[in-house]
Design a protein around this motif. Structure first.
Motif, PDB file in Angstrom:
ATOM      1  N   ARG A  43       0.784  -1.204  -0.086  1.00  0.00           N
ATOM      2  CA  ARG A  43      -0.174   0.277  -0.007  1.00  0.00           C
ATOM      3  C   ARG A  43       0.805   1.296   0.025  1.00  0.00           C
ATOM      4  N   GLY A  72     -13.214   2.709   5.060  1.00  0.00           N
ATOM      5  CA  GLY A  72     -12.301   3.140   4.273  1.00  0.00           C
ATOM      6  C   GLY A  72     -12.817   3.665   2.794  1.00  0.00           C
ATOM      7  N   LEU A  73     -14.095   2.984   2.471  1.00  0.00           N
ATOM      8  CA  LEU A  73     -14.614   3.371   1.072  1.00  0.00           C
ATOM      9  C   LEU A  73     -15.088   4.654   1.157  1.00  0.00           C
ATOM     10  N   VAL A  79      -6.265   9.919   1.473  1.00  0.00           N
ATOM     11  CA  VAL A  79      -7.345   8.873   1.170  1.00  0.00           C
ATOM     12  C   VAL A  79      -6.633   7.735   1.222  1.00  0.00           C
ATOM     13  N   SER A  80      -5.516   7.575   0.595  1.00  0.00           N
ATOM     14  CA  SER A  80      -4.478   6.408   0.368  1.00  0.00           C
ATOM     15  C   SER A  80      -4.544   5.651   1.861  1.00  0.00           C
ATOM     16  N   ALA A 130     -14.226  -2.050   6.304  1.00  0.00           N
ATOM     17  CA  ALA A 130     -13.907  -1.596   5.007  1.00  0.00           C
ATOM     18  C   ALA A 130     -14.898  -0.563   4.309  1.00  0.00           C
ATOM     19  N   THR A 162      -7.743   4.398   3.414  1.00  0.00           N
ATOM     20  CA  THR A 162      -8.235   3.179   2.696  1.00  0.00           C
ATOM     21  C   THR A 162      -7.416   1.850   3.252  1.00  0.00           C
ATOM     22  N   ASP A 193      -8.452  -1.341   5.252  1.00  0.00           N
ATOM     23  CA  ASP A 193      -7.994  -2.658   4.835  1.00  0.00           C
ATOM     24  C   ASP A 193      -7.627  -3.542   5.797  1.00  0.00           C
TER      25      ASP A 193
END
Length: 345
Positions: free
Chosen positions: A29, A274-275, A323-324, A271, A327, A331
Motif C-alpha cells: 500500500r 475506508g470506502l 485517502v490512500s 472496509a 483506505t 483494509d
C-alpha cells in the motif's frame, strides 16, 4: 496439559503469519500511495497549467515598474521556464517534502497546508467518529428489524440524505438551525466580536460552537452511508447457520446480535469506513465553503481562483495521500477482524 505447548506454538505461528502478512500489505500500500501521489501531482500540474492565463503575467495598463516587478516574480518562481523544465523541478521538490512558496502571500506551502489541514481535521475527526458510531448503531438496529416500519423509515431518511448534494444539505442545515432558529452561527470559525485574549476554555467552546453545524452535516452523510452498508451486512449475517445454532442453544436475541452478528460484520464495517474516505474528503470541501470554515477545502478553492499553483498541487497531493492512508488502514482493520478477508489478503 500435553497439548498446551503445541497450542502455544500454533498460536505463536499464527500471530507471526498475521504480522508478516500485515507488513507485506503495508509495504504494497505504501508503494501504491507513492504511485498515486505521483499520478495525482502530474495531473494537477498539467490541469492547472492548461487553464488560460498566468497569475503573475503583466496586465494591460500596468506601469513599467509594476510590470518589471511581476516579471521578476515570474522568474523567481520559475514560471518563465518551459513546462518540461518546471515539471521535474516540482517532482524533485516534492520528493524532498518541499512544495514551494505560495504565490498569494509568499509563505511556504507547508505552512499554508499545516494551518488549513489542522482546521479541516477539527471538523473531519469528530464527524468521522460520530458518523461511524451513529451509522453502525442504526445499521445494526435496522438489520435486526429488517422489513419493519422503523427500518423502512430510517432507510428512507438515509436515502434522502444521500440524494442531496453536500452543499445543499449544508445549506438546509444552516438555514434551519442558524438563520431560522438562531441556535448556532452560520459561518466562520470564531466569533469576530470576541476579544483575542479569551481564556482557553472559552476559546475552545467558541470554536466548538461554530463547528457544530458543519460537523453535524458531515456526520449525517457518513452515518447514512455506514448505516446502509451495516444494515445489509447484519441482515445477511442474521440468516447464517451460526446464528441459527446460537438461537437453538437458547442464546438471547441481544447476545446473538452482540456476540455473534456484530463480530461477523466488524470486518465489513472497517472496509466501509475506508470506502467513504474519498466521500468525506470531497464533501468536506463543499461543506467548508458553505459554512465559510477556513480549512483545506476553502484554501483549495481560493488557490484555484488565484492560480496559486504550489498550493493547489500541495493540497491535492496531501488529500490523495490521506485517502490512500485511510483506505489502507481500513483494509488492514478488515483483514485483522475477518479471517476470511485475512486469508484473501
Amino acid at each position: 496439559s500435553g497439548t498446551s505447548p503445541g497450542r502455544s506454538a500454533e498460536r505463536l505461528a499464527s500471530a507471526r503469519r498475521l504480522r508478516n502478512g500485515v507488513l507485506r500489505f503495508v509495504a504494497r500500500r505504501a508503494l501504491q500511495a507513492v504511485v498515486v501521489a505521483f499520478a495525482v501531482a502530474t495531473i494537477a500540474f498539467l490541469l492547472i497549467h492548461a487553464a488560460p492565463g498566468d497569475p503573475l503575467a503583466p496586465l494591460p495598463g500596468d506601469p513599467p515598474e509594476l510590470a518589471a516587478a511581476r516579471e521578476a516574480l515570474r522568474h523567481s518562481y520559475g514560471l518563465d521556464r518551459p513546462l518540461a523544465s518546471q515539471y521535474p523541478i516540482m517532482l524533485w521538490s516534492m520528493a524532498r517534502g518541499d512544495f514551494g512558496v505560495s504565490f498569494t502571500d509568499g509563505r511556504p506551502v507547508r505552512t499554508v497546508l499545516g494551518g488549513a489541514i489542522s482546521r479541516t481535521l477539527l471538523l473531519m475527526t469528530p464527524a468521522l467518529v460520530l458518523g461511524a458510531l451513529l451509522g453502525a448503531g442504526l445499521g445494526t438496529w435496522q438489520g435486526a428489524r429488517r422489513g419493519r416500519l422503523p427500518d423502512r423509515a430510517v432507510s428512507a431518511t438515509s436515502l434522502a440524505i444521500l440524494s442531496l448534494p453536500e452543499f445543499l444539505l449544508a445549506l438546509l442545515i444552516s438555514t434551519t438551525f442558524a438563520l431560522a432558529l438562531g441556535w448556532f452561527p452560520a459561518t466562520g470559525m470564531r466569533d469576530s466580536a470576541a476579544p483575542r485574549d479569551l481564556p482557553l476554555a472559552s476559546a475552545i467552546g467558541d470554536v466548538a460552537w461554530h463547528a457544530a453545524l458543519p460537523v453535524a452535516t458531515l456526520a449525517l452523510i457518513i452515518a447514512a452511508i455506514v448505516a446502509r452498508y451495516q444494515r445489509a451486512a447484519v441482515a445477511d449475517a442474521m440468516e447464517e447457520d451460526f446464528v441459527r445454532a446460537a438461537r437453538a442453544r437458547g442464546a438471547s436475541p441481544r447476545r446473538v446480535l452482540i456476540r455473534h452478528v456484530l463480530r461477523r460484520t466488524l470486518g465489513s464495517l472497517c472496509a466501509v469506513v475506508g470506502l467513504i474516505a474519498p466521500v468525506v474528503v470531497s464533501g468536506q470541501a463543499l461543506v467548508e465553503m458553505v459554512f465559510n470554515w477556513p480549512g483545506a477545502g476553502t484554501a483549495l478553492l481560493a488557490a484555484v481562483y488565484g492560480r496559486d499553483y504550489p498550493v493547489v498541487i500541495g493540497l491535492v497531493v496531501v488529500g490523495s495521500a490521506a485517502v490512500s492512508a485511510a483506505t489502507a488502514l481500513a483494509d488492514i482493520g478488515a483483514a485483522v477482524a475477518n479471517p476470511t478477508v485475512r486469508a484473501a489478503a
